[in-house]
Design a protein around this motif. Structure first.
Motif, mmCIF file in Angstrom:
data_model
loop_
_atom_site.group_PDB
_atom_site.id
_atom_site.type_symbol
_atom_site.label_atom_id
_atom_site.label_comp_id
_atom_site.label_asym_id
_atom_site.label_seq_id
_atom_site.Cartn_x
_atom_site.Cartn_y
_atom_site.Cartn_z
ATOM 1 N N ALA A 129 0.855 -1.179 0.000
ATOM 2 C CA ALA A 129 0.000 0.000 0.000
ATOM 3 C C ALA A 129 0.895 1.234 0.000
ATOM 4 O O ALA A 129 1.785 1.361 0.830
ATOM 5 C CB ALA A 129 -0.892 -0.008 1.236
ATOM 6 N N VAL A 130 0.675 2.105 -0.979
ATOM 7 C CA VAL A 130 1.491 3.319 -1.074
ATOM 8 C C VAL A 130 0.574 4.531 -1.234
ATOM 9 O O VAL A 130 -0.638 4.389 -1.449
ATOM 10 C CB VAL A 130 2.477 3.242 -2.261
ATOM 11 N N HIS A 131 1.170 5.709 -1.178
ATOM 12 C CA HIS A 131 0.368 6.921 -1.334
ATOM 13 C C HIS A 131 0.111 7.196 -2.816
ATOM 14 O O HIS A 131 -1.029 7.367 -3.241
ATOM 15 C CB HIS A 131 1.090 8.098 -0.679
ATOM 16 N N MET A 132 1.200 7.256 -3.587
ATOM 17 C CA MET A 132 1.041 7.594 -4.999
ATOM 18 C C MET A 132 2.153 6.943 -5.814
ATOM 19 O O MET A 132 3.266 6.768 -5.327
ATOM 20 C CB MET A 132 1.085 9.105 -5.196
ATOM 21 N N VAL A 133 1.826 6.616 -7.060
ATOM 22 C CA VAL A 133 2.842 6.111 -7.984
ATOM 23 C C VAL A 133 2.763 6.935 -9.261
ATOM 24 O O VAL A 133 1.661 7.162 -9.781
ATOM 25 C CB VAL A 133 2.619 4.619 -8.332
ATOM 26 N N VAL B 56 7.657 5.865 -6.722
ATOM 27 C CA VAL B 56 6.725 5.409 -5.692
ATOM 28 C C VAL B 56 6.833 6.318 -4.477
ATOM 29 O O VAL B 56 7.915 6.466 -3.896
ATOM 30 C CB VAL B 56 7.040 3.950 -5.287
ATOM 31 N N TYR B 57 5.716 6.947 -4.120
ATOM 32 C CA TYR B 57 5.662 7.809 -2.922
ATOM 33 C C TYR B 57 4.920 7.030 -1.844
ATOM 34 O O TYR B 57 3.736 6.774 -1.968
ATOM 35 C CB TYR B 57 4.920 9.111 -3.226
ATOM 36 N N ARG B 58 5.665 6.665 -0.801
ATOM 37 C CA ARG B 58 5.040 5.875 0.261
ATOM 38 C C ARG B 58 4.059 6.712 1.077
ATOM 39 O O ARG B 58 2.983 6.256 1.446
ATOM 40 C CB ARG B 58 6.111 5.313 1.199
ATOM 41 N N THR B 59 4.447 7.938 1.386
ATOM 42 C CA THR B 59 3.572 8.854 2.119
ATOM 43 C C THR B 59 3.555 10.165 1.342
ATOM 44 O O THR B 59 4.413 10.381 0.482
ATOM 45 C CB THR B 59 4.104 9.111 3.538
ATOM 46 N N PRO B 60 2.577 11.069 1.632
ATOM 47 C CA PRO B 60 2.483 12.308 0.844
ATOM 48 C C PRO B 60 3.777 13.121 0.832
ATOM 49 O O PRO B 60 4.073 13.802 -0.141
ATOM 50 C CB PRO B 60 1.362 13.079 1.527
ATOM 51 N N ASP B 61 4.565 13.047 1.920
ATOM 52 C CA ASP B 61 5.723 13.933 1.936
ATOM 53 C C ASP B 61 7.065 13.190 1.924
ATOM 54 O O ASP B 61 8.106 13.779 2.175
ATOM 55 C CB ASP B 61 5.652 14.893 3.137
ATOM 56 N N SER B 62 7.034 11.877 1.608
ATOM 57 C CA SER B 62 8.308 11.170 1.563
ATOM 58 C C SER B 62 8.965 11.370 0.190
ATOM 59 O O SER B 62 8.300 11.718 -0.783
ATOM 60 C CB SER B 62 8.094 9.680 1.806
ATOM 61 N N ALA B 63 10.283 11.158 0.167
ATOM 62 C CA ALA B 63 10.994 11.252 -1.108
ATOM 63 C C ALA B 63 10.609 10.055 -1.961
ATOM 64 O O ALA B 63 10.416 8.960 -1.432
ATOM 65 C CB ALA B 63 12.501 11.255 -0.852
ATOM 66 N N PRO B 64 10.459 10.233 -3.280
ATOM 67 C CA PRO B 64 10.044 9.101 -4.116
ATOM 68 C C PRO B 64 11.143 8.050 -4.259
ATOM 69 O O PRO B 64 12.322 8.375 -4.261
ATOM 70 C CB PRO B 64 9.750 9.754 -5.459
ATOM 71 N N GLU B 65 10.677 6.810 -4.352
ATOM 72 C CA GLU B 65 11.609 5.716 -4.621
ATOM 73 C C GLU B 65 11.429 5.390 -6.104
ATOM 74 O O GLU B 65 10.297 5.241 -6.569
ATOM 75 C CB GLU B 65 11.225 4.511 -3.762
ATOM 76 N N THR B 66 12.524 5.308 -6.840
ATOM 77 C CA THR B 66 12.355 5.034 -8.262
ATOM 78 C C THR B 66 12.714 3.583 -8.577
ATOM 79 O O THR B 66 13.659 3.029 -8.023
ATOM 80 C CB THR B 66 13.227 5.957 -9.136
ATOM 81 N N ILE B 67 11.909 2.995 -9.446
ATOM 82 C CA ILE B 67 12.137 1.623 -9.899
ATOM 83 C C ILE B 67 12.196 1.680 -11.423
ATOM 84 O O ILE B 67 11.242 2.135 -12.057
ATOM 85 C CB ILE B 67 11.003 0.685 -9.464
#
Lengths: 292, 83
Positions: free
Chosen positions: B17-21, B50-61
């Motif tokens: 479950a993530v915030h936004m992709v 992939v943004y886990r939470t609204p203000d976290s840094a994105p993780e890129t895949i």
């Protein structure tokens, strides 16, 4: 009766064979577990792709302008039989079962007046040359592959699709052994080109809302069709890998048991011969003593 | 939260479950949040953020040969290869 020495050597040789078959059985069992895990891990992708294909196919009507992979070439003359086998033998009837299934299909097609070509993937499929020496279209080298990856499947699929586009054949069938259990592997032949879409697969539930397609249904379908061929080849290779190990495990288990029986039989023979020799010697001594 | 799945032919890479992709679609990037309208799109080779939470840094895949599907269940990305 064989001499004592010969029997002893024979028993020793059967014993060392038994050790080898036992080791091979255990190696196959370990590999089988891994191959099964790989087959299970590949399931989600195949299931989802199938769902997507099914829901796309229900929206797109097959016509002249449809991609060839879906609609076919409009002919049914040249058939390509792709035979996926293993690289190694000593796996019971695994390889010969696949080849036999392909051969039967080829004979059936030829009887119906079709032209048959073969595409061999895996060293052990080359025996088909014995029956159809002039009809091998390609021999795909796989001996360097230890565990099948999607890239390997992709290479086969791309090659086959390129041949299809070049008009080398109209219909392609893929032969491999479906893994049912360590004891049962059934050789099967599936048509992979033109792509037969399983319309029974549950389409993706869109929650009642209209699905938006980017770019559009036809383009997505055209993009997914070659991928569908690749995934089918991949699944066949995975099934084959599991079947091969299962078949080898069973074959080696049998061989170990047979070796055990043979050792038992030879030991009895050996003991009898030994006893007979002792008895003869005693009789000689006793009759010698009596003669005095 | 958005249910996000990343699948390759070899395995299920992600299911969480993530915030936004943010998906690199062939016709332009699009962000997927919870409750996104159903979409099917092809993807160009590139990076998923992939943004886990609204203000976290994105993780890129980085993915290759992909296809994205947004349905009521969430976002499913089918990719041939994940780097």
């Amino acid at each position: 009766m064989a001499s004592l020495k010969a029997l002893k050597i024979r028993i020793g040789s059967v014993k060392s064979t038994q050790k080898i078959t036992k080791a091979m059985k255990m190696v196959a069992a370990a590999k089988l577990r891994r191959a099964q895990e790989a087959a299970v891990a590949g399931r989600p992708y195949a299931e989802r792709l199938e769902q997507v294909m099914a829901s796309l196919a229900s929206k797109v009507s097959v016509s002249e302008s449809s991609p060839k992979l879906l609609a076919g070439t409009g002919r049914d003359q040249v058939h390509l039989l792709i035979i996926a086998t293993s690289e190694r033998g000593l796996a019971g009837a695994f390889n010969s079962n696949i080849v036999r299934a392909a051969r039967r299909k080829a004979e059936e097609l030829e009887a119906a007046g079709k032209t048959v070509k073969f595409y061999v993937a895996g060293k052990k499929g080359r025996v088909i040359r014995r029956f159809f020496p002039t009809q091998i279209a390609a021999d795909h080298e796989m001996s360097h592959i230890k565990t099948v990856s999607f890239t390997d499947a992709r290479a086969i699929a791309d090659d086959v699709i390129a041949r299809f586009e070049a008009g080398e054949f109209d219909v392609a069938h893929l032969f491999y052994a479906k893994f049912q259990s360590a004891l049962v592997q059934t050789p099967v032949g599936n048509q992979i080109i033109p792509v037969a879409i399983d319309t029974n697969a549950a389409p993706v539930s869109d929650g009642g809302a209209a699905v938006e397609y980017e770019p559009d249904e036809e383009t997505i379908l055209a993009d997914l069709l070659p991928r569908n061929v690749a995934i089918q080849v991949f699944r066949a290779l995975l099934e084959n890998a599991a079947s091969e190990q299962g078949s080898r495990m069973t074959a080696m288990d049998n061989a170990t048991r047979n070796a055990g029986d043979m050792i038992k039989r030879l030991s009895i023979q050996y003991n009898r011969a030994r006893q007979a020799a002792i008895t003869t010697e005693l009789v000689e001594i006793i009759s010698g003593a009596e003669a005095l | 939260m958005l249910h996000f799945e990343l699948v390759t032919p070899e395995k299920l890479v992600r299911s969480e479950a993530v915030h936004m992709v943010v998906v690199p679609g062939t016709e332009g990037d699009f962000g997927v949040l919870e409750g996104h309208a159903p979409v099917m799109s092809t993807i160009r080779d590139g990076a998923l953020s992939v943004y886990r939470t609204p203000d976290s840094a994105p993780e890129t895949i980085t993915i290759e040969g992909g296809f994205a599907e947004v349905s009521a269940r969430g976002l499913t990305v089918l990719a041939e290869r994940v780097a």
